[in-house]
Design a protein around this motif. Sequence first.
Motif, PDB file in Angstrom:
ATOM      1  N   GLY A 178       0.787  -1.228   0.000  1.00  0.00           N
ATOM      2  CA  GLY A 178       0.000   0.000   0.000  1.00  0.00           C
ATOM      3  C   GLY A 178       0.817   1.273   0.000  1.00  0.00           C
ATOM      4  N   PHE A 179       2.158   1.156  -0.104  1.00  0.00           N
ATOM      5  CA  PHE A 179       3.016   2.337  -0.042  1.00  0.00           C
ATOM      6  C   PHE A 179       3.636   2.580  -1.408  1.00  0.00           C
ATOM      7  CE2 PHE A 179       7.444   3.965   0.972  1.00  0.00           C
ATOM      8  CZ  PHE A 179       7.046   5.274   1.109  1.00  0.00           C
ATOM      9  N   THR A 180       3.446   3.778  -1.924  1.00  0.00           N
ATOM     10  CA  THR A 180       4.108   4.184  -3.151  1.00  0.00           C
ATOM     11  C   THR A 180       5.276   5.082  -2.773  1.00  0.00           C
ATOM     12  OG1 THR A 180       2.009   4.118  -4.350  1.00  0.00           O
ATOM     13  CG2 THR A 180       3.827   5.308  -5.384  1.00  0.00           C
ATOM     14  N   PRO A 181       6.510   4.589  -2.845  1.00  0.00           N
ATOM     15  CA  PRO A 181       7.647   5.413  -2.423  1.00  0.00           C
ATOM     16  C   PRO A 181       7.837   6.591  -3.367  1.00  0.00           C
ATOM     17  CG  PRO A 181       8.406   3.418  -3.515  1.00  0.00           C
ATOM     18  CD  PRO A 181       6.923   3.274  -3.358  1.00  0.00           C
ATOM     19  N   PRO A 182       8.535   7.624  -2.935  1.00  0.00           N
ATOM     20  CA  PRO A 182       8.795   8.751  -3.829  1.00  0.00           C
ATOM     21  C   PRO A 182       9.527   8.278  -5.076  1.00  0.00           C
ATOM     22  CG  PRO A 182       9.408   9.292  -1.574  1.00  0.00           C
ATOM     23  CD  PRO A 182       9.111   7.827  -1.595  1.00  0.00           C
ATOM     24  N   MET A 337       7.024  -1.278  16.419  1.00  0.00           N
ATOM     25  CA  MET A 337       6.503  -2.569  15.971  1.00  0.00           C
ATOM     26  C   MET A 337       6.347  -2.650  14.465  1.00  0.00           C
ATOM     27  SD  MET A 337       3.528  -2.776  18.883  1.00  0.00           S
ATOM     28  CE  MET A 337       3.089  -1.042  18.660  1.00  0.00           C
ATOM     29  N   GLU A 338       5.895  -1.560  13.859  1.00  0.00           N
ATOM     30  CA  GLU A 338       5.530  -1.583  12.449  1.00  0.00           C
ATOM     31  C   GLU A 338       6.090  -0.356  11.739  1.00  0.00           C
ATOM     32  OE1 GLU A 338       1.135  -3.444  12.321  1.00  0.00           O
ATOM     33  OE2 GLU A 338       1.314  -1.679  13.599  1.00  0.00           O
ATOM     34  N   ASP A 339       6.303  -0.492  10.446  1.00  0.00           N
ATOM     35  CA  ASP A 339       6.655   0.650   9.615  1.00  0.00           C
ATOM     36  C   ASP A 339       5.385   1.181   8.962  1.00  0.00           C
ATOM     37  OD1 ASP A 339       9.299   0.639  10.221  1.00  0.00           O
ATOM     38  OD2 ASP A 339      10.015   0.018   8.250  1.00  0.00           O
ATOM     39  N   TYR A 340       4.698   2.065   9.689  1.00  0.00           N
ATOM     40  CA  TYR A 340       3.530   2.717   9.104  1.00  0.00           C
ATOM     41  C   TYR A 340       4.028   3.804   8.159  1.00  0.00           C
ATOM     42  CZ  TYR A 340      -0.486   5.702   8.465  1.00  0.00           C
ATOM     43  OH  TYR A 340      -1.483   6.460   7.898  1.00  0.00           O
ATOM     44  N   VAL A 341       3.546   3.786   6.925  1.00  0.00           N
ATOM     45  CA  VAL A 341       4.027   4.723   5.914  1.00  0.00           C
ATOM     46  C   VAL A 341       2.851   5.447   5.277  1.00  0.00           C
ATOM     47  CG1 VAL A 341       6.181   3.529   5.369  1.00  0.00           C
ATOM     48  CG2 VAL A 341       4.070   2.800   4.249  1.00  0.00           C
ATOM     49  N   GLU A 342       3.112   6.660   4.819  1.00  0.00           N
ATOM     50  CA  GLU A 342       2.119   7.452   4.101  1.00  0.00           C
ATOM     51  C   GLU A 342       2.760   8.052   2.857  1.00  0.00           C
ATOM     52  OE1 GLU A 342      -0.889   8.983   7.638  1.00  0.00           O
ATOM     53  OE2 GLU A 342       0.529  10.412   6.786  1.00  0.00           O
ATOM     54  N   MET A 374      -5.741   8.468   8.677  1.00  0.00           N
ATOM     55  CA  MET A 374      -6.697   9.457   9.174  1.00  0.00           C
ATOM     56  C   MET A 374      -7.055  10.335   7.987  1.00  0.00           C
ATOM     57  SD  MET A 374      -6.159  11.890  12.489  1.00  0.00           S
ATOM     58  CE  MET A 374      -7.460  12.839  13.235  1.00  0.00           C
ATOM     59  N   ARG A 375      -8.259  10.648   7.814  1.00  0.00           N
ATOM     60  CA  ARG A 375      -8.813  11.284   6.616  1.00  0.00           C
ATOM     61  C   ARG A 375      -7.748  12.006   5.776  1.00  0.00           C
ATOM     62  NH1 ARG A 375     -14.533  14.535   6.790  1.00  0.00           N
ATOM     63  NH2 ARG A 375     -15.132  14.188   4.640  1.00  0.00           N
ATOM     64  N   ALA A 376      -7.610  11.571   4.519  1.00  0.00           N
ATOM     65  CA  ALA A 376      -6.594  12.060   3.582  1.00  0.00           C
ATOM     66  C   ALA A 376      -5.184  11.830   4.104  1.00  0.00           C
ATOM     67  CB  ALA A 376      -6.806  13.534   3.267  1.00  0.00           C
ATOM     68  N   PRO A 377      -4.857  10.584   4.520  1.00  0.00           N
ATOM     69  CA  PRO A 377      -3.523  10.318   5.078  1.00  0.00           C
ATOM     70  C   PRO A 377      -2.419  10.681   4.090  1.00  0.00           C
ATOM     71  CG  PRO A 377      -4.621   8.272   4.449  1.00  0.00           C
ATOM     72  CD  PRO A 377      -5.651   9.354   4.367  1.00  0.00           C
ATOM     73  N   GLY A 378      -1.390  11.341   4.597  1.00  0.00           N
ATOM     74  CA  GLY A 378      -0.281  11.759   3.752  1.00  0.00           C
ATOM     75  C   GLY A 378      -0.539  13.079   3.067  1.00  0.00           C
ATOM     76  N   ALA A 379      -1.627  13.183   2.339  1.00  0.00           N
ATOM     77  CA  ALA A 379      -1.943  14.420   1.622  1.00  0.00           C
ATOM     78  C   ALA A 379      -2.280  15.553   2.573  1.00  0.00           C
ATOM     79  CB  ALA A 379      -3.105  14.187   0.661  1.00  0.00           C
ATOM     80  N   ALA A 380      -2.923  15.232   3.695  1.00  0.00           N
ATOM     81  CA  ALA A 380      -3.275  16.279   4.662  1.00  0.00           C
ATOM     82  C   ALA A 380      -2.042  17.055   5.103  1.00  0.00           C
ATOM     83  CB  ALA A 380      -3.978  15.657   5.868  1.00  0.00           C
ATOM     84  N   HIS A 381      -0.915  16.349   5.246  1.00  0.00           N
ATOM     85  CA  HIS A 381       0.331  17.005   5.628  1.00  0.00           C
ATOM     86  C   HIS A 381       1.146  17.438   4.414  1.00  0.00           C
ATOM     87  CE1 HIS A 381       0.477  14.990   9.871  1.00  0.00           C
ATOM     88  NE2 HIS A 381      -0.310  16.043   9.837  1.00  0.00           N
ATOM     89  N   GLY A 382       1.288  16.537   3.434  1.00  0.00           N
ATOM     90  CA  GLY A 382       2.163  16.822   2.304  1.00  0.00           C
ATOM     91  C   GLY A 382       1.687  17.964   1.439  1.00  0.00           C
ATOM     92  N   VAL A 383       0.410  17.976   1.094  1.00  0.00           N
ATOM     93  CA  VAL A 383      -0.125  19.056   0.270  1.00  0.00           C
ATOM     94  C   VAL A 383      -0.132  20.367   1.061  1.00  0.00           C
ATOM     95  CG1 VAL A 383      -2.162  19.880  -0.978  1.00  0.00           C
ATOM     96  CG2 VAL A 383      -1.457  17.485  -1.165  1.00  0.00           C
TER      97      VAL A 383
END
Length: 766
Positions: A178-182, A337-342, A374-383
């Motif tokens: 589920g992770f698309t790296p840069p 425990m886990e590598d959670y990625v966004e 959490m709603r719009a994960p990754g984009a909420a911060h990145g954008v």
Amino acid sequence: MTIQGANVTELIEELRTPTADEGTGAVTIGMPVSRVDGRDKVTGQARYAAEYPAEGLLYGVVVSGTIPRGRITAIRADAALAVAGVVEVITHLNRPRIRSFDIFYKDMTAPGGSPFRPLYDDKIAYSGQPVALVVAETFEAARYAARLVEVDYEVEPHATSLVEDRERSYKPSRMKAGFTPPPDPKGHADEVWEKAAIKVEGEYYSGVEHHNPMELFASTVIRDADGHLTIYDKTQSSQNSRWYVSHVFGLAKDKVTVRNPYVGGAFGSGLRPQYQLPLAVMAALKLERSVRVVLTRQQMFTFGHRPETLQRVRLAADSDGTLTSIIHEAVAETSRMEDYVEVVVNWSGELYQCEHVRLGYHLVDLDHASPMDMRAPGAAHGVYALEVAMDELSYALKMDPLALRLKNYADMDPSRGLPYSTKELRACYQQGAERFGWDKRPLEPGTMREGRELIGWGMATGMWDAMQMFARASAVLHADGSLVVSSAATDIGTGTYTAMSIIAADAMGLPLEKVCFQLGDSTLPVAPIEGGSSHVATVGSAVQGVCEKLQKKLFKLAKKLPSSPLAKARFDDIEFSGGALRVSSQPGVAVPITEILAGSGEQRLEEKYLMLPNMLKQMKYQRSTHSAVFCEVRVDPEFGMVRVTRVVSAIAAGRIINAKTAQSQIIGGVVWGIGQALHEETHCDHRFGRFMNHNLGEYHVSVNADIHDIDVIFVQEDDRIVSRIGAKGVGEIGLVGVAAAVSNAIYHATGKRVRSTPITPDKLMR
């Protein structure tokens, strides 16, 4: 639209008022339709996970750990067991057997690593993790006894600060599900930025946010005499929870049924089964009784959150505003425990045309619970970071922020060179700006004032993926003309019941009241987890598909009727409307559906459909939703108080199925974006490694007094690449870009740039 208060009587009266062809019940896709489940919800007839009765029901209350890292050395439960009505105190020492291999404990959305296993062993991974479950005949007895359980620990050193530990960051594996790296660097971004005459650089910080849906996480496990478990769970996928329980406890698939017909909000927190589910199942298996476990509001802060994120953005441009370099790097937290990625930085390579781009994403593992979507994960911060940086660049260029974005508009996906399936972002800019009155905005900050308040106007772009998964749907058309369509979908308040009913009613030409859509049961046809704004495009396409199969079966039966007026018609000549099959060019030539079934001797027609995305076709396109957000703020310069007085959000998200609930989704996203910009942050006391404001009294969210005019525009768009019904999704896109627009408006009002969220009065007063 202005958001105003309304009493319950007014809401119920609204539900009684038809919005689909007044009085007829006829609907077509795109109409504003009230929720078909609305009456049950506002009158209290809808039952949620903690509201299902069971004979001999036991109540479980979780005992939470108090240290961030270490191990349990002793648990003393004698005082708790002595309380009248207490049946058992379950710990890692006496729990039922569970499987030990990681693969059997993962759910369908688990990131890489070893997932947290409640009551698995004596290890403490984060503050607040469950260490015991007190089970009693009454909730009151269980709650009281839980306070009497004493736990001793061996404490180990912990780390809970992303900022302090950023130097030990690492790059996540490219293989994470589920992770698309840069993407790899394009051009020579660093060299171009260093030599540029016009450039900006900023570091942007976003604190931890926690989901706070109204419904607390709960699981009611009802054990039948034969050992079958019927579980009512707060989850975004009944089938995910069923899969999880079956594999963790080694139970046969037919021994577990999970239901979630109503879910009181989730926003991503229900994508993974939370720990109350396995704890309730443990108790039911151990005690051979029905058990309910409900988490407290404080415990809602102990199983995941939007990760703390630190970003650095550097932009360079020619004097005419042409972007020449984009560098965007992010460091985010994960657990031990886990590598959670966004996907945080990728948006910067996709949103604007630029020849030189370098993106980077790293993680820091901390002693917190694993972050989660959490709603719009990754984009909420990145954008957010990108769009604030673009605003900064516009001032360096002395250029209008909207003009800068139009100057660098991408007609093809800049990162992969693919065409867009559809992209109406220009129309979003044009319609949003016109509605807002953007052409009247002065360029210089601090030049608009009314009374003691400074006024500022800001804008930002939003972008989110347009995803489609796979799903099945079944449909049964009865002799009386009623239609039942089923799929194990979920409605977390987004309007799934209504949207699917509309799609089916529109396809079959039936009044809405003749259509019933069934969801929220793991025994129904397979459906994906409701997340990522993919549910309508996915399940909706399955519903459309199964209805088309019914259409063709009905048509064949209609042609065979004695003296059928459709005997010589072709299927392409037929339309379904008014409960009948009609010849499109001759609407008066029609056969009612009920007559077709009666004349054919059929009591019911049934069909099934498997919807599989056309990946070979879809992969040739960049598939996204877009938005343009315009915002007005008023700032009291002496106290640093900010009011968001006006927002215009223009959305391009494919074909809108239900204009009413889609608008509600965007309004909700805007409200949350205002909260992200001004209010929401969970504070950790790093001495104790513990989140301190773990309640709604101190965790600030936007309230009615914070919300004023919100105007939603849906730009016309129809995307048949993303889905057969032309729809994309609106859940996430309503949030993306809002915080940046608020931040940019604050700068326009005050001339002060704040690069961290939330923008609280103390930051502005500095």
